[in-house]
Write a protein that holds these residues in place. Structure first.
Motif, PDB file in Angstrom:
ATOM      1  N   LYS A  97       0.677  -1.338  -0.164  1.00  0.00           N
ATOM      2  CA  LYS A  97       0.103  -0.129   0.059  1.00  0.00           C
ATOM      3  C   LYS A  97       0.945   1.383   0.022  1.00  0.00           C
ATOM      4  CE  LYS A  97      -3.995  -1.874   2.669  1.00  0.00           C
ATOM      5  NZ  LYS A  97      -3.109  -3.374   3.040  1.00  0.00           N
ATOM      6  N   THR A 115       2.517   0.098   3.762  1.00  0.00           N
ATOM      7  CA  THR A 115       2.906  -1.328   4.050  1.00  0.00           C
ATOM      8  C   THR A 115       4.236  -1.164   4.700  1.00  0.00           C
ATOM      9  OG1 THR A 115       1.186  -2.206   2.673  1.00  0.00           O
ATOM     10  CG2 THR A 115       3.084  -3.491   3.317  1.00  0.00           C
ATOM     11  N   PHE A 134      -7.227  -2.341  -0.179  1.00  0.00           N
ATOM     12  CA  PHE A 134      -7.177  -3.616   0.132  1.00  0.00           C
ATOM     13  C   PHE A 134      -7.161  -4.820  -0.811  1.00  0.00           C
ATOM     14  CE2 PHE A 134      -9.939  -0.445   2.857  1.00  0.00           C
ATOM     15  CZ  PHE A 134      -8.994  -0.553   4.092  1.00  0.00           C
ATOM     16  N   ASP A 135      -6.218  -5.862  -0.515  1.00  0.00           N
ATOM     17  CA  ASP A 135      -6.297  -6.945  -1.283  1.00  0.00           C
ATOM     18  C   ASP A 135      -6.709  -8.308  -0.950  1.00  0.00           C
ATOM     19  OD1 ASP A 135      -3.914  -7.100  -0.247  1.00  0.00           O
ATOM     20  OD2 ASP A 135      -3.089  -8.401  -1.464  1.00  0.00           O
ATOM     21  N   ARG A 136      -7.145  -8.300   0.545  1.00  0.00           N
ATOM     22  CA  ARG A 136      -7.577  -9.440   1.052  1.00  0.00           C
ATOM     23  C   ARG A 136      -8.521  -9.105   2.053  1.00  0.00           C
ATOM     24  NH1 ARG A 136      -2.079  -9.840   1.661  1.00  0.00           N
ATOM     25  NH2 ARG A 136      -2.264  -9.907   3.806  1.00  0.00           N
ATOM     26  N   GLU A 138      -9.274 -10.072   5.256  1.00  0.00           N
ATOM     27  CA  GLU A 138      -9.039  -9.879   6.571  1.00  0.00           C
ATOM     28  C   GLU A 138      -8.303  -8.480   6.876  1.00  0.00           C
ATOM     29  OE1 GLU A 138      -5.755 -12.541   4.603  1.00  0.00           O
ATOM     30  OE2 GLU A 138      -8.057 -12.321   4.403  1.00  0.00           O
ATOM     31  N   GLN A 139      -7.793  -7.884   6.125  1.00  0.00           N
ATOM     32  CA  GLN A 139      -7.353  -6.379   6.124  1.00  0.00           C
ATOM     33  C   GLN A 139      -8.346  -5.470   6.499  1.00  0.00           C
ATOM     34  OE1 GLN A 139      -5.411  -5.250   2.235  1.00  0.00           O
ATOM     35  NE2 GLN A 139      -3.653  -6.885   2.663  1.00  0.00           N
ATOM     36  N   HIS A 141     -10.463  -6.209   8.990  1.00  0.00           N
ATOM     37  CA  HIS A 141     -10.746  -6.418  10.256  1.00  0.00           C
ATOM     38  C   HIS A 141     -12.159  -6.369  10.770  1.00  0.00           C
ATOM     39  CE1 HIS A 141      -6.349  -6.176  10.956  1.00  0.00           C
ATOM     40  NE2 HIS A 141      -6.375  -4.678  10.229  1.00  0.00           N
TER      41      HIS A 141
END
Length: 407
Positions: A97, A115, A134-136, A138-139, A141
């Motif tokens: 990021k 990042t 965001f690429d996932r 879980e990021q 939260h």
């Protein structure tokens, strides 16, 4: 005795005719070569339009300063944009990021890394700019579950982000061409804050969902059925009001669903970010950007929309451009629509979005950005983007029970 001028004309006639015939043959041959070349280019363009695109490097990583946590990139229209973005990279990090522009000149842009990159990390020079951020999942939260949505082509993966409290309002998000559902993650926190369940879906040939028989895009003409299956899934889970949100080609898919779905009575509204409203406008613009002659654009459209062209494009069926032109079908729309589009989009021009807003001012509200480019409006000004969507949803009470419910 001198021959008459008339006789001389008769004697010269065969030579003249032969010369003209030769010239016509040469010109015809040249014309055939030119038309053949244009036909080859048009066929290539048509094929590219419906072929799922792989991500490609579009910039260079010039320097990486792990002590200052900064990265210097080659200057492009994207890398110089204000805001928060991502980079697909090769090396010890696959995705990073990036934030504020710290310095720039005619050839380079230095940005803050968001990042953390360790001192022993290495990145290859080639990278691809991303508006995903965001690429996932879980990021974010936020609690989520992975789901499989049954469709005609097979099970399509989806992420379900449930609202904090039980809710019968759902947002179904649809990503664009050449991307995956991760593109939609930016919007999830907003809908979660509004108490709305969010279902982030995939569809045929996007690299995550199953491949169709042809393996090609239909530009929304068939993909909407996979998203319609997701609407059915949401209804079985208790959804009473559904907001559709489409990004780029996802906008075309959402609009086709709204016009054709048996579930359309449960659609409370449609939100479109940098949407494709009319593919012919998009293809015309992109052909002009590439410097292609208009005849190439016309031949490519003809190839894509004809039965004979399916032998070249391998789509299995012609692309129904008239059906995909929502401006011409504006009278058939029945749901409130919010369009967010940047006038300097650079990929999907905003012209058709403006035309749709003009055609149906009773249903369509358009919020126009500039500088933000294609599907990067959240990245460029997330506060304005979220504020606009939040106000639009609250003004229409789409998260409130309808008057006819409970009867």
């Amino acid at each position: 005795m001198m021959p008459s001028r008339r006789a001389g004309s008769r004697n010269a006639s065969p030579a003249l005719k032969a010369g003209l015939k030769t010239a016509l043959v040469v010109l015809s041959g040249a014309f055939a070569v030119v038309m053949g070349a244009l036909g080859v280019v048009s066929a290539h363009v048509a094929r590219l339009v419906v072929t799922p695109a792989a991500r490609r490097a579009d910039l260079k990583v010039l320097t990486l300063d792990t002590s200052a946590q900064t990265i210097t990139l080659s200057r492009t229209l994207d890398t110089s944009l204000p805001g928060r973005y991502g980079l697909f990279t090769v090396g010890t990090e696959q995705y990073v990021k990036i934030g504020t522009v710290l310095a720039e000149d005619e050839k380079t842009v230095t940005r803050k890394l968001l990042t953390h990159i360790g001192p022993h990390s290495r990145l290859a020079p080639d990278a691809a700019f991303s508006g995903w951020y965001f690429d996932r999942p879980e990021q974010l939260h936020l609690p989520y579950v992975s789901e499989l949505i049954g469709s005609a082509v097979g099970p399509c993966p989806a992420w379900l982000f449930p609202a904090q409290e039980p809710s019968d309002t759902w947002c179904i998000q649809v990503h664009g061409r050449g991307t995956t559902r991760a593109e939609c993650l930016r919007a999830v926190p907003l809908f979660h804050s509004l108490g709305i369940n969010t279902l982030v879906v995939s569809y045929r040939n996007d690299g995550e969902a199953p491949r169709s028989r042809t393996g090609t895009y239909a530009l929304g003409a068939t993909e909407w059925r996979d998203v319609d299956a997701a609407v059915g899934f949401a209804r079985r889970r208790g959804a009473q009001r559904i907001i559709l949100m489409g990004w780029s080609m996802g906008g075309a898919i959402a609009l086709q669903l709204a016009l054709s779905s048996a579930h359309r009575d449960r659609i409370a509204g449609i939100i479109l970010d940098s949407p494709v409203i009319d593919w012919r406008v998009v293809l015309d613009y992109q052909a002009a950007q590439l410097g292609l002659p208009r005849v190439v654009r016309d031949l490519a459209i003809q190839t894509l929309s004809s039965e004979w062209g399916t032998m070249i494009t391998r789509t299995g069926a012609p692309i129904p451009f008239d059906r995909l032109d929502v401006v011409s079908r504006a009278d058939h729309l029945q749901h409130p629509i919010l369009i967010l589009h940047s006038d300097d989009d650079g990929f999907v021009p905003s012209d058709a979005s403006h035309d749709l807003a003009t055609a149906r001012p009773d249903l369509v509200e358009m919020n126009v950005f500039d500088t933000a480019r294609h599907t990067k409006l959240w990245n460029y000004d997330s506060q304005r983007w979220e504020r606009t969507i939040r106000a639009w949803i609250q003004e229409r009470d789409v998260i409130q029970p309808r008057a006819d419910e409970g009867n």
